[in-house]
Enzyme design. Structure first.
Site, PDB file in Angstrom:
ATOM      1  N   LEU A 139      19.105 -61.999  74.385  1.00  0.00           N
ATOM      2  CA  LEU A 139      18.500 -63.023  73.545  1.00  0.00           C
ATOM      3  C   LEU A 139      17.017 -62.680  73.448  1.00  0.00           C
ATOM      4  O   LEU A 139      16.422 -62.227  74.419  1.00  0.00           O
ATOM      5  CB  LEU A 139      18.665 -64.422  74.165  1.00  0.00           C
ATOM      6  CG  LEU A 139      20.090 -64.990  74.261  1.00  0.00           C
ATOM      7  CD1 LEU A 139      20.063 -66.343  74.963  1.00  0.00           C
ATOM      8  CD2 LEU A 139      20.735 -65.113  72.887  1.00  0.00           C
ATOM      9  N   ASP A 140      16.417 -62.900  72.293  1.00  0.00           N
ATOM     10  CA  ASP A 140      14.985 -62.667  72.148  1.00  0.00           C
ATOM     11  C   ASP A 140      14.216 -63.521  73.156  1.00  0.00           C
ATOM     12  O   ASP A 140      14.697 -64.572  73.585  1.00  0.00           O
ATOM     13  CB  ASP A 140      14.517 -63.024  70.735  1.00  0.00           C
ATOM     14  CG  ASP A 140      15.132 -62.135  69.667  1.00  0.00           C
ATOM     15  OD1 ASP A 140      15.537 -61.010  70.012  1.00  0.00           O
ATOM     16  OD2 ASP A 140      15.211 -62.574  68.508  1.00  0.00           O
ATOM     17  N   LYS A 141      13.032 -63.077  73.499  1.00  0.00           N
ATOM     18  CA  LYS A 141      12.199 -63.794  74.479  1.00  0.00           C
ATOM     19  C   LYS A 141      12.127 -65.295  74.195  1.00  0.00           C
ATOM     20  O   LYS A 141      12.319 -66.116  75.088  1.00  0.00           O
ATOM     21  CB  LYS A 141      10.789 -63.200  74.484  1.00  0.00           C
ATOM     22  CG  LYS A 141       9.808 -63.955  75.375  1.00  0.00           C
ATOM     23  CD  LYS A 141       8.378 -63.481  75.175  1.00  0.00           C
ATOM     24  CE  LYS A 141       7.396 -64.365  75.927  1.00  0.00           C
ATOM     25  NZ  LYS A 141       5.991 -64.021  75.631  1.00  0.00           N
TER      26      LYS A 141
END
Length: 325
Positions: A139-141
């Protein structure tokens, strides 16, 4: 394919990878392994082509057989860190985690520590023997929500296979700019942006990507949607929704400048201005247990910041209905 104590895989080179370097083709076929790890396996002979040892730069041809048979070994040199994890489910094979926004998944340039991987190495030290410390998807930051990590080689192989065959189900909540009138599908290839290297974009030469979305709730000038992915490209939902002119609220890369709907109250203006991450949350995960074959599903609630955003959007609709500005 795998056994309890070997890392194994077998592929026939597809048309799009014909005439590519062996290390490049292997990286495309096995993205769960790092480039340096794949190159070391090629050099040691653990990764072969048509049963023969090759060099990383040697070209592969259509239908060449790439085979991997390697010993598990410590895959990472990252440090274990005592970082609190919100664990949704765990057993000897799986760790299902509710990731908060702001937590980086993998150590990389600029984020050598304080990541989910550092936390996993502390909580489940056995993952150091797995490719990418058991991480099979990211998942993106600044995307919150549910994700799974492998704790065993059997689980790692199974989860990678489920991702590649698209049998792992993932559903996301997102809040987008603009009022959508119905659900739909975005089928558009995604690749690196031609000019801005930190961004992805819809490009003809990109990899196939399909996002399905349906309405959850409509507001005056925004929409809460639920998205399902048929593929897992970097920034996929963010890129696809921006492509159809409905970027995610708060998205710093793809959202453009803050757009305020007509009749915006001061309260809503502040709520939108303060929401400075993409409004994206991985809500639900469904997979087949790698050992038992049982279909398991988990769901995690929206984080407080997205709940507050939706509350502000609802109140704005109520204010408009009662002519309160």
């Amino acid at each position: 394919m795998s056994s309890e104590n070997r890392i194994t895989a077998s592929f026939a080179v597809p048309p799009e990878l014909s005439d590519r370097r062996l290390d490049q083709a292997a990286a495309e076929l096995m993205p769960e392994h790092s480039r340096s790890r794949l190159q070391s396996w090629i050099k040691s002979g653990a990764l072969t082509v048509n049963g023969e040892k090759r060099k990383p730069r040697d070209k592969v041809m259509l239908d060449d057989q790439i085979n991997l048979d390697a010993e598990p070994e410590a895959q990472v040199s990252w440090e274990a860190e005592d970082i609190t994890l919100d664990i949704v489910y765990e057993d000897e094979h799986l760790l299902v985690i509710n990731k908060p926004a702001g937590l980086v998944v993998h150590p990389a340039a600029g984020h050598a520590a304080g990541t989910l991987v550092n936390a996993l190495l502390n909580y489940a030290p056995e993952v150091e023997n797995l490719p990418r410390a058991g991480i099979v998807h990211r998942l993106d930051k600044d995307t919150s929500g549910i994700m799974v990590a492998a704790r065993s080689l059997v689980a790692h192989t199974s989860l990678v296979d489920q991702l590649q065959t698209r049998t792992m189900g993932r559903e996301y909540d997102a809040v987008v700019v603009g009022e959508l009138t119905g659900g739909g599908t975005v089928d558009a290839p995604i690749g690196r942006h031609p000019r801005e290297r930190k961004k992805m974009a819809v490009v003809a030469s990109g990899k196939p990507a399909v996002t399905h979305y349906r309405l959850a709730e409509r507001f005056a000038a925004h929409t809460h949607i639920r998205c399902k992915l048929e593929s897992g490209r970097t920034h996929q939902i963010r890129v696809h929704m921006a492509h159809v002119k409905h970027p995610l609220v708060g998205d710093p890369l793809y959202g453009g400048r803050l757009r305020l709907p007509k009749g915006t109250t001061e309260e809503l203006r502040e709520a939108l201005a303060a929401f400075n991450r993409q409004a994206l949350h991985a809500r639900q995960l469904t997979l087949e247990h790698p050992e038992t074959g049982e279909i398991l599903s988990w769901e995690v609630p929206l984080p407080e910041d997205m709940q507050a955003l939706l509350a502000a959007l609802r109140k704005h609709v109520e204010d408009l209905a009662s002519d309160v500005y």
